[in-house]
Scaffold this motif. Structure first.
Motif, PDB file in Angstrom:
ATOM      1  N   UNK A 171       0.612   7.176  18.060  1.00  0.00           N
ATOM      2  CA  UNK A 171       1.684   6.887  17.100  1.00  0.00           C
ATOM      3  C   UNK A 171       1.386   5.572  16.376  1.00  0.00           C
ATOM      4  N   UNK A 172       0.865   4.582  17.106  1.00  0.00           N
ATOM      5  CA  UNK A 172       0.508   3.303  16.482  1.00  0.00           C
ATOM      6  C   UNK A 172      -0.636   3.485  15.485  1.00  0.00           C
ATOM      7  N   UNK A 173      -1.625   4.295  15.858  1.00  0.00           N
ATOM      8  CA  UNK A 173      -2.738   4.558  14.941  1.00  0.00           C
ATOM      9  C   UNK A 173      -2.227   5.270  13.692  1.00  0.00           C
ATOM     10  N   UNK A 174      -1.322   6.230  13.877  1.00  0.00           N
ATOM     11  CA  UNK A 174      -0.723   6.935  12.740  1.00  0.00           C
ATOM     12  C   UNK A 174      -0.016   5.954  11.807  1.00  0.00           C
ATOM     13  N   UNK A 175       0.748   5.028  12.381  1.00  0.00           N
ATOM     14  CA  UNK A 175       1.468   4.052  11.570  1.00  0.00           C
ATOM     15  C   UNK A 175       0.491   3.148  10.816  1.00  0.00           C
ATOM     16  N   UNK A 176      -0.567   2.721  11.489  1.00  0.00           N
ATOM     17  CA  UNK A 176      -1.567   1.863  10.846  1.00  0.00           C
ATOM     18  C   UNK A 176      -2.240   2.580   9.686  1.00  0.00           C
ATOM     19  N   UNK A 177      -2.646   3.818   9.894  1.00  0.00           N
ATOM     20  CA  UNK A 177      -3.306   4.575   8.830  1.00  0.00           C
ATOM     21  C   UNK A 177      -2.339   4.860   7.682  1.00  0.00           C
ATOM     22  N   UNK A 178      -1.059   5.025   8.008  1.00  0.00           N
ATOM     23  CA  UNK A 178      -0.063   5.215   6.964  1.00  0.00           C
ATOM     24  C   UNK A 178       0.094   3.979   6.095  1.00  0.00           C
ATOM     25  N   UNK A 179       0.085   2.810   6.730  1.00  0.00           N
ATOM     26  CA  UNK A 179       0.166   1.554   5.978  1.00  0.00           C
ATOM     27  C   UNK A 179      -1.059   1.393   5.079  1.00  0.00           C
ATOM     28  N   UNK A 180      -2.239   1.699   5.611  1.00  0.00           N
ATOM     29  CA  UNK A 180      -3.462   1.611   4.812  1.00  0.00           C
ATOM     30  C   UNK A 180      -3.384   2.552   3.612  1.00  0.00           C
ATOM     31  N   UNK A 181      -2.929   3.776   3.838  1.00  0.00           N
ATOM     32  CA  UNK A 181      -2.805   4.743   2.743  1.00  0.00           C
ATOM     33  C   UNK A 181      -1.828   4.242   1.685  1.00  0.00           C
ATOM     34  N   UNK A 182      -0.700   3.681   2.123  1.00  0.00           N
ATOM     35  CA  UNK A 182       0.295   3.181   1.177  1.00  0.00           C
ATOM     36  C   UNK A 182      -0.256   2.016   0.365  1.00  0.00           C
ATOM     37  N   UNK A 183      -0.992   1.139   1.004  1.00  0.00           N
ATOM     38  CA  UNK A 183      -1.582   0.000   0.291  1.00  0.00           C
ATOM     39  C   UNK A 183      -2.602   0.483  -0.740  1.00  0.00           C
TER      40      UNK A 183
END
Length: 320
Positions: A171-183
């Motif tokens: 779940x943490x990895x998912x959140x991190x990759x989501x932040x990267x995608x949004x940026x």
């Protein structure tokens, strides 16, 4: 009827169109919590997050591609190949696990670049180019593994664990990759170029955007996200399997579309994609809790995807 009421109605429709997937997720959660007492528990909700993680990470990468008006059918196979390369290089060649992880991510980049070259310079339709890569990547995963699972390095397998026995690392990895995608989408030139290419590729080219180069970056990013998803999935299973993530590319595309992206390009958000992946995970989890047959679950998921595409079509017609 007053002018204020008339102006509020289009604004409400616009707000619903932009956040319809989030509203659908909330309604789905409320409905399932009423239908099953086991749904709205911390343990089950964390389980939903873990179930959504791999699909969401794949879908973030697919979001880039779909925004440009393309499609990537190879992400599931690339995920399996990348994880297999990591396990094989660490187990059979003795490479340290950090180096093996970098090699696995590089495999994802190379697969994405090959897709982009075939599409941008070879002028192949994205559907054909990525379908070919699906077959190649899946075949290479079978060749590398000889058709058998390979144990993941212990250090990498911790990605499938929980922190403090409570918070799942996926779940943490998912959140991190989501932040990267949004940026990438909201704060970079590449993100703006993706929207421009998806909106009108010829206009983007005439405005000075190097369309071919941006497609290379876009598909390379999709490959990296696929590699990360493959590593997370293999970590959960404690082994890399050549047939892992089969069919996940369809779930990834469905999550992007359900999240509000347009298959014609030019529209999509990382948050919407995350919501789309959560809708799929919540729906599957709820149907399991309600003891619905796996066969009927496929029917329900198919209907949801069809409705999402239909709504996208109606939105575009309304825009015109």
């Amino acid at each position: 009827m007053s002018t204020n009421v008339l102006t509020r109605r289009p604004a409400a429709r616009s707000l619903l169109a932009e956040n319809g997937s989030l509203a659908a997720l909330v309604v789905l959660i409320v409905a399932l919590s009423l239908m099953s007492g086991d749904f709205l528990t911390v343990t089950n909700l964390l389980n939903v997050g873990v179930q959504a993680a791999v699909t969401a990470i794949l879908a973030f990468g697919s979001t880039f591609v779909i925004i440009t008006g393309g499609i990537d059918l190879s992400v599931g196979a690339v995920a399996a190949l990348s994880a297999m390369v990591l396990a094989w290089t660490a187990a059979d060649t003795g490479l340290p696990w950090p180096v093996a992880t970098v090699v696995a991510l590089a495999v994802g980049v190379v697969c994405g670049l090959v897709n982009a070259v075939l599409i941008a310079y070879g002028k192949l339709p994205p559907f054909i180019a990525t379908l070919a890569m699906l077959g190649v990547a899946r075949g290479l995963a079978l060749v590398v593994s000889q058709g058998s699972p390979i144990e993941m390095p212990e250090q990498v397998s911790h990605l499938g664990d929980t922190i403090g026995g409570y918070l799942p690392v996926p779940v943490l990895v998912m959140a991190l990759m989501g932040v990267i995608a949004a940026v990438v989408l909201n704060r970079t030139y590449t993100g703006r170029a993706m929207y421009a290419i998806g909106g009108n590729e010829e206009a983007a080219r005439l405005s000075g955007i190097a369309v071919g180069r941006q497609k290379l970056i876009t598909y390379a990013l999709s490959g990296v996200f696929a590699a990360v998803a493959g590593i997370v999935l293999a970590s959960r299973l404690a082994s890399a399997q050549p047939q892992a993530a089969a069919g996940y590319e369809l779930d990834a595309i469905a999550a992007v579309v359900i999240g509000g992206a347009s298959l014609s390009g030019g529209k999509g958000r990382a948050l919407g994609t995350l919501v789309g992946a959560l809708i799929l995970a919540v729906l599957r989890n709820g149907l399991n809790l309600l003891s619905v047959s796996a066969f009927w679950q496929q029917v329900v998921i198919g209907v949801v995807i069809a409705l999402a595409v239909l709504l996208d079509t109606l939105r575009r017609r309304g825009g015109r």
